[in-house]
Write a protein that holds these residues in place. Structure first.
Motif, PDB file in Angstrom:
ATOM      1  N   PHE A 214      38.450  50.364  17.620  1.00  0.00           N
ATOM      2  CA  PHE A 214      38.611  50.795  16.233  1.00  0.00           C
ATOM      3  C   PHE A 214      37.528  50.157  15.382  1.00  0.00           C
ATOM      4  O   PHE A 214      37.382  48.928  15.360  1.00  0.00           O
ATOM      5  N   PHE A 215      36.752  50.992  14.682  1.00  0.00           N
ATOM      6  CA  PHE A 215      35.734  50.495  13.774  1.00  0.00           C
ATOM      7  C   PHE A 215      36.366  50.286  12.402  1.00  0.00           C
ATOM      8  O   PHE A 215      36.737  51.246  11.726  1.00  0.00           O
ATOM      9  N   GLY A 216      36.503  49.029  12.025  1.00  0.00           N
ATOM     10  CA  GLY A 216      37.152  48.699  10.770  1.00  0.00           C
ATOM     11  C   GLY A 216      36.379  49.231   9.577  1.00  0.00           C
ATOM     12  O   GLY A 216      35.155  49.360   9.598  1.00  0.00           O
ATOM     13  N   PHE A 217      37.092  49.533   8.520  1.00  0.00           N
ATOM     14  CA  PHE A 217      36.471  50.011   7.290  1.00  0.00           C
ATOM     15  C   PHE A 217      37.182  49.371   6.111  1.00  0.00           C
ATOM     16  O   PHE A 217      38.187  48.681   6.272  1.00  0.00           O
ATOM     17  N   HIS A 218      36.642  49.561   4.916  1.00  0.00           N
ATOM     18  CA  HIS A 218      37.265  48.978   3.744  1.00  0.00           C
ATOM     19  C   HIS A 218      37.617  50.075   2.739  1.00  0.00           C
ATOM     20  O   HIS A 218      37.231  51.241   2.921  1.00  0.00           O
ATOM     21  N   PRO A 219      38.343  49.757   1.691  1.00  0.00           N
ATOM     22  CA  PRO A 219      38.843  50.804   0.791  1.00  0.00           C
ATOM     23  C   PRO A 219      37.773  51.614   0.070  1.00  0.00           C
ATOM     24  O   PRO A 219      38.079  52.673  -0.481  1.00  0.00           O
ATOM     25  N   LYS A 220      36.526  51.161   0.066  1.00  0.00           N
ATOM     26  CA  LYS A 220      35.457  51.897  -0.617  1.00  0.00           C
ATOM     27  C   LYS A 220      34.490  52.565   0.357  1.00  0.00           C
ATOM     28  O   LYS A 220      33.491  53.155  -0.076  1.00  0.00           O
ATOM     29  N   THR A 221      34.764  52.516   1.639  1.00  0.00           N
ATOM     30  CA  THR A 221      33.865  53.103   2.623  1.00  0.00           C
ATOM     31  C   THR A 221      33.641  54.593   2.350  1.00  0.00           C
ATOM     32  O   THR A 221      34.588  55.371   2.311  1.00  0.00           O
ATOM     33  N   GLY A 222      32.393  54.975   2.166  1.00  0.00           N
ATOM     34  CA  GLY A 222      32.063  56.382   1.971  1.00  0.00           C
ATOM     35  C   GLY A 222      32.447  56.947   0.624  1.00  0.00           C
ATOM     36  O   GLY A 222      32.406  58.170   0.436  1.00  0.00           O
ATOM     37  N   LEU A 223      32.782  56.100  -0.330  1.00  0.00           N
ATOM     38  CA  LEU A 223      33.113  56.540  -1.684  1.00  0.00           C
ATOM     39  C   LEU A 223      31.999  56.115  -2.644  1.00  0.00           C
ATOM     40  O   LEU A 223      31.221  55.210  -2.330  1.00  0.00           O
ATOM     41  N   LYS A 276      36.227  46.393  15.686  1.00  0.00           N
ATOM     42  CA  LYS A 276      34.814  46.073  15.489  1.00  0.00           C
ATOM     43  C   LYS A 276      34.466  46.209  14.014  1.00  0.00           C
ATOM     44  O   LYS A 276      34.852  47.185  13.365  1.00  0.00           O
ATOM     45  N   GLY A 277      33.743  45.242  13.476  1.00  0.00           N
ATOM     46  CA  GLY A 277      33.368  45.329  12.075  1.00  0.00           C
ATOM     47  C   GLY A 277      32.184  44.452  11.739  1.00  0.00           C
ATOM     48  O   GLY A 277      31.629  43.754  12.591  1.00  0.00           O
ATOM     49  N   LYS A 278      31.796  44.501  10.480  1.00  0.00           N
ATOM     50  CA  LYS A 278      30.713  43.667   9.976  1.00  0.00           C
ATOM     51  C   LYS A 278      31.272  42.327   9.542  1.00  0.00           C
ATOM     52  O   LYS A 278      32.456  42.043   9.712  1.00  0.00           O
ATOM     53  N   GLY A 279      30.409  41.505   8.963  1.00  0.00           N
ATOM     54  CA  GLY A 279      30.816  40.148   8.617  1.00  0.00           C
ATOM     55  C   GLY A 279      31.961  40.073   7.628  1.00  0.00           C
ATOM     56  O   GLY A 279      32.685  39.071   7.591  1.00  0.00           O
ATOM     57  N   ASP A 280      32.147  41.119   6.816  1.00  0.00           N
ATOM     58  CA  ASP A 280      33.217  41.089   5.815  1.00  0.00           C
ATOM     59  C   ASP A 280      34.502  41.756   6.312  1.00  0.00           C
ATOM     60  O   ASP A 280      35.410  41.999   5.529  1.00  0.00           O
ATOM     61  N   THR A 317      38.343  53.564  26.124  1.00  0.00           N
ATOM     62  CA  THR A 317      38.873  54.850  26.564  1.00  0.00           C
ATOM     63  C   THR A 317      39.092  55.790  25.385  1.00  0.00           C
ATOM     64  O   THR A 317      39.154  57.012  25.569  1.00  0.00           O
ATOM     65  N   VAL A 318      39.187  55.226  24.186  1.00  0.00           N
ATOM     66  CA  VAL A 318      39.285  56.044  22.980  1.00  0.00           C
ATOM     67  C   VAL A 318      38.648  55.272  21.829  1.00  0.00           C
ATOM     68  O   VAL A 318      38.747  54.045  21.753  1.00  0.00           O
ATOM     69  N   VAL A 319      37.979  55.995  20.950  1.00  0.00           N
ATOM     70  CA  VAL A 319      37.274  55.394  19.818  1.00  0.00           C
ATOM     71  C   VAL A 319      37.866  55.947  18.526  1.00  0.00           C
ATOM     72  O   VAL A 319      38.210  57.132  18.441  1.00  0.00           O
ATOM     73  N   SER A 320      37.968  55.090  17.517  1.00  0.00           N
ATOM     74  CA  SER A 320      38.454  55.538  16.223  1.00  0.00           C
ATOM     75  C   SER A 320      37.717  54.799  15.112  1.00  0.00           C
ATOM     76  O   SER A 320      37.096  53.755  15.336  1.00  0.00           O
ATOM     77  N   GLY A 321      37.799  55.344  13.923  1.00  0.00           N
ATOM     78  CA  GLY A 321      37.159  54.752  12.762  1.00  0.00           C
ATOM     79  C   GLY A 321      37.164  55.774  11.646  1.00  0.00           C
ATOM     80  O   GLY A 321      37.790  56.837  11.747  1.00  0.00           O
ATOM     81  N   PHE A 322      36.428  55.469  10.571  1.00  0.00           N
ATOM     82  CA  PHE A 322      36.478  56.339   9.403  1.00  0.00           C
ATOM     83  C   PHE A 322      35.152  56.284   8.665  1.00  0.00           C
ATOM     84  O   PHE A 322      34.659  55.213   8.315  1.00  0.00           O
ATOM     85  N   ASN A 323      34.547  57.473   8.457  1.00  0.00           N
ATOM     86  CA  ASN A 323      33.307  57.583   7.682  1.00  0.00           C
ATOM     87  C   ASN A 323      32.223  56.626   8.180  1.00  0.00           C
ATOM     88  O   ASN A 323      31.621  55.877   7.396  1.00  0.00           O
ATOM     89  N   THR A 324      31.938  56.654   9.468  1.00  0.00           N
ATOM     90  CA  THR A 324      30.952  55.750  10.051  1.00  0.00           C
ATOM     91  C   THR A 324      30.131  56.467  11.116  1.00  0.00           C
ATOM     92  O   THR A 324      30.649  57.344  11.829  1.00  0.00           O
TER      93      THR A 324
END
Length: 429
Positions: A214-223, A276-280, A317-324
């Motif tokens: 899972f690729f972590g995201f934050h509340p402003k990702t892609g906004l 998986k994510g960045k430093g924040d 075996t499966v990948v997920s995430g949002f706006n990445t």
């Protein structure tokens, strides 16, 4: 200053010598493009060096998103910084011997006057522009941001991933249309290569353990958002925007996705969950109302900060995430990819900001369905197919400009052509 120049990749006696300014994402693109190409010898100049010089000439509140500020005092200071780089460049060149300088974005504030100085010395300054995911809701936003907040590119050429980004830059006056080219996302080549190798049994498609990446995201990702350096000094991170867009946030979606990862790991000890994510990443995870995500909470829940995601994708075996763009890497790798489209992502207001990957991915329309799809797919480890379905090819071409796995070749050839033109000939000596 010469000691700041280091070997980066493909140290050889290549016909073309490059100096790159490393940045996550861009560094992987550089390695993918030039690492195995014997024509190139690539060295790096740490961006920290460039950024350390900047405050000696310009005020600390200047950043990518207000560099166009046009007060006479700032204009004079920019010229002084440019003069410094013009004087320092010969010293750097004694070590770098570069035929071109590469960066990952046309608009990095600390590099604007360096670009102009390098060009004045007759050396092409080229942007391999790595920011590409401009959904329909972001196109006008970035066209205005580029045209009002960032200077026109002082370098030679911009290479973009897709036509969307190219059109935005042309509209904003970043550079003339003939100086902006679509070449595709170079690091996606590795995903295509891995998929084809795995399909033919030449690469292991994971270690057999069910694994969700899972690729972590934050509340402003892609906004719409305008990060500001000065705002960060006061404890904020983003400039305030008009009320109609200021309040947009994937707050509930973000919380429910992190909660889903925790619940899957808690209730399915046989599944490994990798976030998986960045430093924040951990900071953003903490601001949600979901569980606090950290290593050691559950033996099968692992947090991975930074680094190249390709090996993690290959092992999943499966990948997920949002706006990445990581979703595109998962698709090109032939992996099952599940995308959440519930909470705010199901609302009409947010539709223009949703990265629509069509039939190339599976879409979950509720948190419960999301969990069920991920668990089911975690145990599904079919070997990837060598060739992708036509709808998937179309999606990769649209968003990444790379449906064929040959973007690196296009970028390398484009860089070589600029160097040849600067040398006044049609090919390497």
């Amino acid at each position: 200053m010469r000691t700041a120049v280091q070997e980066m990749c493909a140290p050889a006696s290549g016909a073309y010598r490059l100096l790159a300014l490393p940045k996550p994402g861009f560094t992987e693109d550089v390695i993918a493009t030039f690492g195995a190409d014997p024509r190139f010898d690539v060295r790096s100049l740490g961006r920290g060096v460039v950024k350390a010089v900047f405050p000696a000439f310009l005020p600390p509140h200047l950043d990518d998103n207000n560099y166009r500020a046009a007060s006479p005092e700032i204009g004079d200071a920019k010229l002084k910084l440019r003069a410094f780089w013009a004087a320092a460049w010969p010293t750097l060149q004694r070590k770098a011997r570069s035929d071109a300088v590469l960066t990952g974005n046309f608009g990095y504030y600390a590099e604007q006057e360096l670009a102009a100085a390098v060009e004045a010395h007759g050396v092409p300054f080229i942007a391999m522009h790595k920011e590409a995911l401009k959904t329909p809701g972001l196109e006008s936003f970035f066209a205005e941001l580029y045209s009002t907040r960032r200077q026109a590119f002082a370098g030679r050429r911009v290479l973009t991933y897709n036509q969307i980004e190219r059109s935005i830059q042309i509209r904003a006056g970043v550079a003339s249309a003939d100086r902006i080219s679509v070449c595709g996302m170079p690091r996606l080549d590795r995903s295509h290569q891995w998929r084809r190798a795995a399909a033919n049994g030449r690469a292991a498609a994971g270690d057999g353990r069910p694994r969700i990446l899972f690729f972590g995201f934050h509340p402003k990702t892609g906004l719409p958002a305008i990060p500001r350096k000065a705002a960060a000094l006061t404890g904020a991170r983003l400039e305030r925007l008009p009320p109609a867009i200021e309040g947009l946030a994937w707050a509930k979606l973000c919380s429910e996705c992190y909660r889903a990862m925790y619940e899957i790991a808690l209730r399915n000890p046989g599944i490994e969950v990798v976030i998986k994510g960045k430093g924040d990443l951990l900071k953003w995870a903490r601001v949600t109302d979901g569980p606090s995500i950290s290593d050691g909470q559950l033996p099968n829940l692992r947090v991975h900060i930074g680094g190249d995601p390709q090996d993690l994708i290959a092992a999943a075996t499966v990948v997920s995430g949002f706006n990445t763009t990581a979703l595109l890497e998962g698709v090109a790798s032939g992996k099952a990819v599940v995308v959440p489209r519930f909470a705010e992502a199901a609302e009409a207001t947010y539709a223009p900001y949703f990265l629509d990957l069509g039939d190339a991915v599976e879409v979950a329309t509720s948190a419960e369905q999301y969990v069920a799809m991920l668990v089911r797919r975690a145990f599904y480890s079919a070997r990837p197919q060598a060739e992708l379905a036509p709808p998937t090819i179309a999606i990769l071409q649209h968003w990444a400009g790379n449906a064929d796995g040959l973007a690196s070749r296009r970028v390398a050839n484009a860089v070589a052509a600029e160097i040849d033109a600067a040398r006044g000939r049609t090919g390497p000596a």
